[in-house]
Design a protein around this motif. Structure first.
Motif, PDB file in Angstrom:
ATOM      1  N   GLU A   1     -17.395 -12.550  -8.768  1.00 24.03           N
ATOM      2  CA  GLU A   1     -18.090 -11.269  -8.597  1.00 24.03           C
ATOM      3  C   GLU A   1     -18.051 -10.563  -9.942  1.00 24.03           C
ATOM      4  OE1 GLU A   1     -20.355  -9.411  -6.426  1.00 24.03           O
ATOM      5  OE2 GLU A   1     -19.007 -10.313  -4.938  1.00 24.03           O
ATOM      6  N   LYS A   2     -19.094  -9.872 -10.289  1.00 25.25           N
ATOM      7  CA  LYS A   2     -19.056  -9.108 -11.547  1.00 25.25           C
ATOM      8  C   LYS A   2     -18.402  -7.766 -11.267  1.00 25.25           C
ATOM      9  CE  LYS A   2     -22.292 -10.605 -14.910  1.00 25.25           C
ATOM     10  NZ  LYS A   2     -23.351 -11.489 -14.462  1.00 25.25           N
ATOM     11  N   ILE A   3     -17.415  -7.401 -12.077  1.00 24.79           N
ATOM     12  CA  ILE A   3     -16.789  -6.085 -11.919  1.00 24.79           C
ATOM     13  C   ILE A   3     -17.414  -5.153 -12.944  1.00 24.79           C
ATOM     14  CG2 ILE A   3     -14.640  -4.758 -12.046  1.00 24.79           C
ATOM     15  CD1 ILE A   3     -13.124  -7.231 -11.226  1.00 24.79           C
ATOM     16  N   GLN A   4     -18.075  -4.147 -12.467  1.00 22.18           N
ATOM     17  CA  GLN A   4     -18.677  -3.212 -13.413  1.00 22.18           C
ATOM     18  C   GLN A   4     -17.949  -1.888 -13.337  1.00 22.18           C
ATOM     19  OE1 GLN A   4     -22.875  -3.213 -12.628  1.00 22.18           O
ATOM     20  NE2 GLN A   4     -23.196  -4.821 -14.135  1.00 22.18           N
ATOM     21  N   ILE A   5     -17.444  -1.472 -14.473  1.00 15.66           N
ATOM     22  CA  ILE A   5     -16.721  -0.203 -14.488  1.00 15.66           C
ATOM     23  C   ILE A   5     -17.451   0.725 -15.451  1.00 15.66           C
ATOM     24  CG2 ILE A   5     -14.520   0.930 -15.030  1.00 15.66           C
ATOM     25  CD1 ILE A   5     -13.291  -1.969 -14.611  1.00 15.66           C
ATOM     26  N   GLU A   6     -17.888   1.831 -14.937  1.00 13.21           N
ATOM     27  CA  GLU A   6     -18.585   2.790 -15.812  1.00 13.21           C
ATOM     28  C   GLU A   6     -17.584   3.761 -16.375  1.00 13.21           C
ATOM     29  OE1 GLU A   6     -22.044   4.884 -15.103  1.00 13.21           O
ATOM     30  OE2 GLU A   6     -23.196   3.056 -15.429  1.00 13.21           O
TER      31      GLU A   6
END
Ligand code: NAD
Ligand code: ZN
Length: 392
Positions: A13-18
């Motif tokens: 899964e791609k973990i995207q943290i803004e």
């Protein structure tokens, strides 16, 4: 029975943290009416905070601690309690001694800071690197507000996302990446800065203009007299432009945590880092960077990558600011007859990992990574900077 080789499962899964990266520019952060620091806390107030202050600042600004204290007292409704102000040594000393990291952790623990608390780090790039490392590792990360106080830290390192301390005789050997809650550049800190220290940041501003923006380099050329005199408005503009270019690279290059092997902001740095190390840090960073830039532009010219006109424009500007372009450690040889500084190429690669990538200029304002260095042509570049130095 299922054979271990046939048993395979995978979760991806791609973990995207803004995360937001913010840099404020102000004058006199701790003057009564200045609310920049309050804005930095956003709507988290009242906050718990601890101030870590570069002790050497007090030599130039003896009233600083009282001024900060009064500012907190005037804004006490924004704090759980008036933050403690603790002094720490500035300069490379704080990065060279691990006990300071433990000391900072000790203060964090004693003050019961949590992941929602704030550390306000006020000082040069060295203090920023060390405090940033301690803050980002305590409780797996306490919010930090960086208030860089040198020209180099405001123009370059302070607006970045790297922390580090020196170990095993190598610079920044231990460190990490973490995005500060915000950075506040206050030009007031630069008002009394000695020219030699001011020039450290100037070297980084010239560096970033060379790889990113020709018109910024031309602006420096045009304003070279005012810059040398450290005229306030010109210094503010220099810092703003340089910080913006570093900031833009970090936010928009697609590799803020330097996962790839390319590091354009380290133009001129492979030999600079090695020179600092060989000289046991007697050569400071800015001085080493100006030598590194001079060496790399002479080399780029020798391999036909950079024009003579551009090379001379750059060298003339460095000479105008009285940068040294050569140091005798460039000619140190080990017992096997190998030039010591050349080891910096491999160490540069090792520090980044992956393929060797040395940024070189193709013209003022643009660069290209090269993956191999011609040692004969590099030796020629060393001789050239030595000749210029002897003529200076
Ligand atoms: N993290 C990064 O991305 C990054 C990038 C470049 C450089 N760096 C690091 O930054 C460090 C150098 O930082 P620096 O150039 O800010 O120097 P510094 O922090 O070592 O400070 C130099 C000296 O100036 C003093 N000082 C601080 N503010 C002052 C002021 N306003 N007036 C007078 N003196 C003041 C310091 O106490 C110290 O004695 C190096 O360790 C370098 O490796 C880090
Ligand atoms: Zn640098």
């Amino acid at each position: 029975m299922i054979h271990p080789k046939t048993f395979q499962k995978k979760l991806t899964e791609k973990i995207q943290i803004e995360q937001e990266h913010k840099v404020f520019f102000t004058r006199s952060l701790f003057s009564k009416e200045n609310e920049t620091l309050l804005n930095a806390f956003e709507d988290n107030r009242p906050v718990k905070a601890l101030v870590l202050l570069d002790r050497n600042l007090l030599t130039f600004m003896p009233k600083l601690e009282n001024t900060i204290q009064s500012w907190f007292e005037n804004h006490n409704d924004s704090f759980v309690s008036i933050p403690k102000i603790l002094e720490l040594p500035g300069g490379e000393a704080i990065k060279n001694d691990w006990r300071y990291i433990e000391k900072i952790w000790g203060h964090i623990e004693k003050e019961h800071l949590c992941r929602h608390s704030y550390i306000i780090a006020i000082g040069g790039g060295s203090l920023m690197d060390a405090v940033g490392f301690a803050a980002s590792t305590a409780h797996r990360g306490i919010r930090i507000i960086r208030v860089p106080t040198t020209c180099l830290a405001q123009a370059d390192s302070g607006v970045g996302v790297k922390n580090g301390v020196n170990r095993l005789g190598k610079k920044n050997w231990i460190g990490n990446f973490s995005i500060p809650k915000c950075v506040i550049n206050d030009s007031h800190f630069l008002e009394h800065i000695p020219y030699a220290l001011f020039r450290e940041g100037l070297a980084e501003a010239i560096k970033v203009s060379l790889i990113k923006k020709e018109c910024f380099f031309s602006w420096i050329e045009k304003n070279k007299e005012a810059i040398k005199l450290q005229k306030k408005e010109v210094v503010e503009e220099l810092i703003y432009q340089s910080a913006s270019l570093h900031f833009d690279h970090i936010c928009n290059s697609g590799d803020p945590f330097e996962i790839g092997s390319s590091r354009p902001l380290d133009f001129g740095h492979w030999s600079a880092h090695k020179l600092e190390q060989i000289s046991s840090f007697a050569i400071n960073h800015g001085e080493a960077v100006s030598i590194g830039i001079a060496v790399d532009i002479c080399y780029a010219h020798n391999i036909g990558m950079l024009s003579e006109i551009d090379k001379n424009r750059i060298l003339n500007l460095l000479i105008h600011f009285e940068f040294t372009l050569y140091n005798e450690h460039l000619d140190d040889y080990d017992t096997n007859g190998k030039r010591v500084v050349i080891e910096g190429i491999e160490e540069f690669r090792e520090h980044l990992g992956g393929e060797l990538s040395i940024p070189l200029l193709t013209q003022i304002g643009s660069m290209k990574n090269v993956h191999k260095i011609d040692k004969f042509k590099m030796a020629q570049a060393f001789r050239e900077v030595k000749e210029i130095h002897l003529k200076q």
